[in-house]
Design a protein around this motif. Structure first.
Motif, PDB file in Angstrom:
ATOM      1  N   VAL A 171      -7.970 -10.436  13.097  1.00 13.21           N
ATOM      2  CA  VAL A 171      -6.903  -9.917  12.550  1.00 13.21           C
ATOM      3  C   VAL A 171      -6.063  -8.976  13.852  1.00 13.21           C
ATOM      4  N   VAL A 172      -4.987  -9.168  13.824  1.00 11.22           N
ATOM      5  CA  VAL A 172      -4.107  -8.365  15.095  1.00 11.22           C
ATOM      6  C   VAL A 172      -2.932  -7.506  14.586  1.00 11.22           C
ATOM      7  N   PRO A 173      -2.854  -6.370  15.057  1.00 13.22           N
ATOM      8  CA  PRO A 173      -1.959  -5.418  14.647  1.00 13.22           C
ATOM      9  C   PRO A 173      -0.498  -6.176  15.029  1.00 13.22           C
ATOM     10  N   ALA A 174       0.450  -5.908  14.090  1.00 14.43           N
ATOM     11  CA  ALA A 174       1.871  -6.371  14.458  1.00 14.43           C
ATOM     12  C   ALA A 174       2.637  -5.507  15.432  1.00 14.43           C
ATOM     13  N   PRO A 197       1.222   1.386  12.691  1.00 13.96           N
ATOM     14  CA  PRO A 197       0.218   1.022  11.469  1.00 13.96           C
ATOM     15  C   PRO A 197       1.111   0.517  10.424  1.00 13.96           C
ATOM     16  N   GLU A 198       2.462   1.014  10.408  1.00 11.79           N
ATOM     17  CA  GLU A 198       3.352   0.837   8.994  1.00 11.79           C
ATOM     18  C   GLU A 198       3.760  -0.793   9.057  1.00 11.79           C
ATOM     19  N   VAL A 248       0.694  -9.645   6.452  1.00 16.92           N
ATOM     20  CA  VAL A 248       0.298  -8.611   5.824  1.00 16.92           C
ATOM     21  C   VAL A 248       1.132  -7.391   6.118  1.00 16.92           C
ATOM     22  N   SER A 249       2.095  -6.997   5.257  1.00 17.09           N
ATOM     23  CA  SER A 249       2.842  -5.866   5.684  1.00 17.09           C
ATOM     24  C   SER A 249       1.950  -4.531   5.401  1.00 17.09           C
ATOM     25  N   GLY A 250       2.833  -3.252   6.006  1.00 13.58           N
ATOM     26  CA  GLY A 250       1.935  -2.339   5.987  1.00 13.58           C
ATOM     27  C   GLY A 250       1.778  -1.737   4.562  1.00 13.58           C
ATOM     28  N   THR A 251       2.456  -2.150   3.397  1.00  9.10           N
ATOM     29  CA  THR A 251       2.442  -2.098   2.156  1.00  9.10           C
ATOM     30  C   THR A 251       1.177  -2.478   1.381  1.00  9.10           C
ATOM     31  N   GLY A 252       0.529  -3.328   2.308  1.00  7.66           N
ATOM     32  CA  GLY A 252      -0.778  -4.227   1.890  1.00  7.66           C
ATOM     33  C   GLY A 252      -0.258  -5.633   0.974  1.00  7.66           C
TER      34      GLY A 252
END
Length: 213
Positions: free
Chosen positions: A156-159, A163-164, A180-184
């Protein structure tokens, strides 16, 4: 896992051996990094010149994140957290941003071969050079899950360093890149079958960086 630090490529085998470093242009081995007290499960680098080393933690174990600016300088402890899940963590780490200022660190948990898959990753958020939150996220509700190394674990990599902005991932044998957006929620997907990736196409290694804005 691989990292870049001070002109060198750092290679960590994840088997307990001290990571080695290679000339960044020729690939010639130059030696082993100075490890100090760090226990190497995985390595990566941020966008501020930091070499980051994580330890491997089984369920209920302690996962340590170390940092250093040089392959010859012993790393110092940056952050520790308890692995409060039933699956291991520490073999897969990705960082977006600079941990001396703002960054998101993602550690992907791995399944246990022949026992269970997992849908979890731990997100460490850094603001102003200090850790402000450590949270384990479970993607099971999205129908996403992966197994153990080396074949069908995920990374998994951060966009971004925010974090949002969410995360991206892909794994064998689903072979679909999911954002996967910051809203999950799954905000976008790309099926690699559209570019000829069949069931044997192993896509469990991803990276994300920002450059030229």
């Amino acid at each position: 896992s691989l990292a870049y630090a001070g002109g060198y490529i750092v290679v960590c085998f994840g088997n307990g051996d001290t990571p080695m470093y290679l000339d960044g242009l020729t690939g010639v081995k130059k030696g082993e990094i100075t490890l100090g007290d760090a226990q190497p499960g995985s390595v990566t680098n941020d966008e501020g010149g930091n070499l980051i080393i994580t330890s491997h933690a089984e369920a209920a174990g302690l996962c340590n994140i170390y940092k250093t600016k040089s392959v010859s300088q012993a790393p110092v402890l940056f952050h520790s957290f308890e692995n409060a899940t039933d699956v291991p963590v520490g073999y897969h780490v990705k960082v977006h941003g600079n941990i001396d200022s703002d960054a998101v660190i993602i550690l992907t948990h791995e399944g246990i071969a022949g026992v269970t898959e997992t849908s979890k990753y731990t997100r460490v958020v850094v603001k102003g050079g200090a850790v402000v939150s450590t949270e384990t996220v479970d993607l099971a509700g999205l129908g996403l899950s992966w197994g153990a190394a080396p074949t069908n674990t995920a990374k998994v990599v951060p966009a971004s360093a925010r974090p949002e902005d969410g995360v991206m991932l892909c794994y064998y044998s689903r072979n679909i890149i999911s954002y996967v957006s910051g809203t999950g929620k799954i905000a976008a997907e790309y099926d690699l079958a559209e570019v000829g990736a069949n069931g044997n196409y192993n896509t469990n290694c991803m990276e994300s960086k920002t450059y030229n804005n």
